[in-house]
Design a protein around this motif. Structure first.
Motif, short mmCIF file in Angstrom:
data_model
loop_
_atom_site.label_atom_id
_atom_site.label_comp_id
_atom_site.label_asym_id
_atom_site.label_seq_id
_atom_site.Cartn_x
_atom_site.Cartn_y
_atom_site.Cartn_z
N LEU A 28 0.83 -1.21 0.00
CA LEU A 28 0.00 0.00 0.00
C LEU A 28 0.86 1.26 0.00
O LEU A 28 0.66 2.18 -0.80
N PHE A 29 1.84 1.30 0.88
CA PHE A 29 2.66 2.50 1.05
C PHE A 29 3.48 2.81 -0.20
O PHE A 29 3.64 3.96 -0.60
N TRP A 30 4.02 1.75 -0.85
CA TRP A 30 4.91 1.91 -2.00
C TRP A 30 4.22 1.60 -3.33
O TRP A 30 4.88 1.28 -4.31
N ALA A 31 2.89 1.71 -3.37
CA ALA A 31 2.14 1.28 -4.56
C ALA A 31 2.59 2.00 -5.83
O ALA A 31 2.81 1.37 -6.87
N ARG A 32 2.74 3.32 -5.79
CA ARG A 32 3.13 4.04 -6.99
C ARG A 32 4.54 3.64 -7.42
O ARG A 32 4.81 3.41 -8.61
N TYR A 33 5.45 3.58 -6.47
CA TYR A 33 6.83 3.18 -6.78
C TYR A 33 6.87 1.79 -7.42
O TYR A 33 7.54 1.57 -8.43
N VAL A 34 6.15 0.85 -6.83
CA VAL A 34 6.10 -0.52 -7.37
C VAL A 34 5.55 -0.52 -8.79
O VAL A 34 6.07 -1.22 -9.67
N ASN A 35 4.52 0.28 -9.03
CA ASN A 35 3.91 0.32 -10.36
C ASN A 35 4.79 0.99 -11.41
O ASN A 35 4.56 0.81 -12.62
N GLN A 36 5.80 1.73 -10.97
CA GLN A 36 6.73 2.37 -11.90
C GLN A 36 8.02 1.57 -12.09
O GLN A 36 8.86 1.94 -12.91
#
Length: 219
Positions: A28-36
């Motif tokens: 949840l916390f790193w969702a954007r980073y993971v998706n990039q």
């Protein structure tokens, strides 16, 4: 330097302690980073039907989930040293038959020589206490012609240089991030053949690099 019972160097214990605390909220916390980042690595490794791939420091198992979603006939193994991450990954992938998650140190992998077609490493190389040992282990478990695909922070970007200085001072788990030139040198000194590499960035902070290398075929 700490060593395992086999005599191999070990990961600093600060890393599993830190990531045990992150296990339940990491996605949840790193969702954007993971998706990039993970889609970039997923495209680079391009696991094929029937191939056996190893995910080093697999965390919550998100990369394995994405690979199996695209290629359900792949056979994946993930290893992580943090018990909380292993538990989270096993729960996430509980309904997948083609995956195995093990608690293990990437410096001393519990697998036979030449047992994988691909080894991947996403967003964790900057935590490895003995990076050359990790690369040697990756090479050992790859079959001849097998590929290593690594994605991590890149110190060629000024933001990562700044983070590197700060994290070395405040984060006991952090080791260092590398320039692309330094990574090329590490790859070369562990008898891999580099196939390609590239850098990219996103948002205002994150500068990344991707490197693919192969274990040479015997002469």
């Amino acid at each position: 330097m700490e060593e395992s019972p086999s005599g191999s160097p070990q990961q600093d214990a600060a890393v599993p302690r830190q990531y045990d605390a992150w296990a339940q909220v990491y996605d949840l916390f790193w969702a954007r980073y993971v998706n990039q980042t993970l889609p970039v690595l997923q495209r680079a490794v391009c696991v094929q039907p029937g191939e056996r791939a190893l995910d080093l420091a697999c965390g919550t198992g998100e990369l394995a989930r994405r690979i199996l979603e695209k290629e359900p006939r792949a056979k994946l193994v993930g290893v992580d040293l943090a018990p909380g991450m292993v538990e989270r990954a096993r729960a996430k992938l509980n309904d997948q038959s083609g995956v195995q998650i093990e608690q293990a140190d990437v410096h001393d992998l519990p697998f036979a020589n030449a047992s994988f077609d691909a080894v991947v490493c996403a967003n964790t190389f900057h935590y490895f206490t003995h990076p050359s040992q990790v690369l040697q282990e990756a090479r050992r478990v790859l079959r001849p012609g097998g590929r290593l695909v690594l994605l991590d922070w890149c110190r060629d970007f000024w933001t990562c240089r700044t983070m590197d200085v700060v994290l070395r001072r405040i984060d006991p788990a952090y080791q260092t991030c590398y320039t692309l030139g330094e990574m090329r040198h590490l790859i070369a000194t562990t008898s891999f053949q580099r196939r390609y590499d590239f850098r990219y960035h996103f948002d205002l902070v994150w500068g990344m690099m991707v490197v693919e290398a192969v274990r040479p075929e015997p002469d």
